[in-house]
Design a protein around this motif. Structure first.
Motif: not given
Length: 279
Positions: A118-119, A149-151, A174-177, A200-205
């Motif tokens: 749950f969140t 992010r996990d959700e 997940f890596e820090p962005v 959250r900030l896009m992971c692709c950044l």
């Protein structure tokens, strides 16, 4: 050196080493393995191979067998049970008036434990909820709070690029962005344009960060003083990818002109702002 197989419990999850116990498993096969939480089913991500002992946590848990039709049927039954458990838990959450959003329910392979993911924006006192769930299902109950992010990784979806979420498709961790990455890549700092569906900030950044960091290190910043074949001037604009600069010569009323970074010599660099906000 020890012979192992690599097993994942989720398509994009972390791979764990198990002892094949004298058996051979092919990549993509489903197998039953021992874990600290009982027997579980997983997918072989890498077949039998040798690994240095220093990279292992010994003793290794064992692979028990290749999953049988009976095992696969049990997995499907557990999925149906999880769907029912999800509905029951949602009703109980509403009854207890708890500020939490149920995301997913998982049954362990042997049915000895049910995990409710749950969140919530804060801490939740779910002790009474656990008691009610335990009385309903007569097995071990675990409530696990996860982040947004996990959700997104669990539920999946389509990103603004039109592709399925990276976290659902192939990202194992997940890596820090940071917002600094967006600044360095010359992107709009509008939150709606650089944030994913999770908020959250896009992971692709992170994907091109190393390349942009290198280019930034060899490209004079805006405001830097450089020496050009036509004289000394100040950088008014730059493009990290193409390497093109716009330089305005000192003591000149002419417009800035374009020149490649390889054709200038940096004399002084503009000092970076001290108050850059990182996330």
């Amino acid at each position: 050196m020890t012979e192992v197989i690599s097993v994942k419990f989720k398509d994009t999850g972390k791979a764990y080493f198990f002892s094949p116990a004298g058996k051979t498993a092919k990549q993509g096969e489903k197998v039953i393995v021992e874990t600290q939480n009982g027997n579980e089913i997983g997918i072989v991500s890498e077949a039998n191979h040798m690994v240095e002992d220093e990279n292992l946590v010994l003793p290794l848990k064992k692979m028990l067998r290749i999953a049988t039709d009976k095992d696969l049927k049990k997995v499907e039954e557990n999925k149906k049970k999880a769907e029912d458990a999800f509905k029951i838990c949602e009703e109980l959450v509403e009854q207890h008036n708890l500020d939490m959003k149920l995301v997913e329910v998982e049954y362990s392979f042997d049915g000895s434990k049910i995990i409710f993911f749950f969140t919530s924006d804060g801490r939740v006192d779910f002790r009474e909820l656990v008691k009610d769930l335990a009385s309903r299902f007569h097995t071990r109950i675990e409530l696990r709070q996860i982040g947004v992010r996990d959700e997104a990784k669990m539920l999946g979806g389509i990103g603004i690029c039109g592709q399925p979420y990276c976290c659902k498709r192939f990202l194992n961790d997940f890596e820090p962005v940071s917002i600094k990455m967006a600044k360095e890549q010359g992107l709009s700092l509008n939150p709606t344009k650089i944030s994913g569906s999770c908020g959250r900030l896009m992971c692709c950044l992170k994907y091109e960060e190393d390349a942009y960091s290198h280019l930034a290190s060899i490209t004079p910043r805006v405001g830097s003083t450089v020496k050009t074949p036509d004289g000394i001037g100040v950088v008014t604009d730059c493009n990290l990818v193409t390497g093109n600069l716009f330089v305005k010569l000192n003591d000149s009323e002419s417009m800035p002109f374009k020149i490649h970074r390889d054709k200038v010599e940096r004399i002084s660099a503009k000092r970076p702002q001290k108050n850059e906000n990182n996330q």
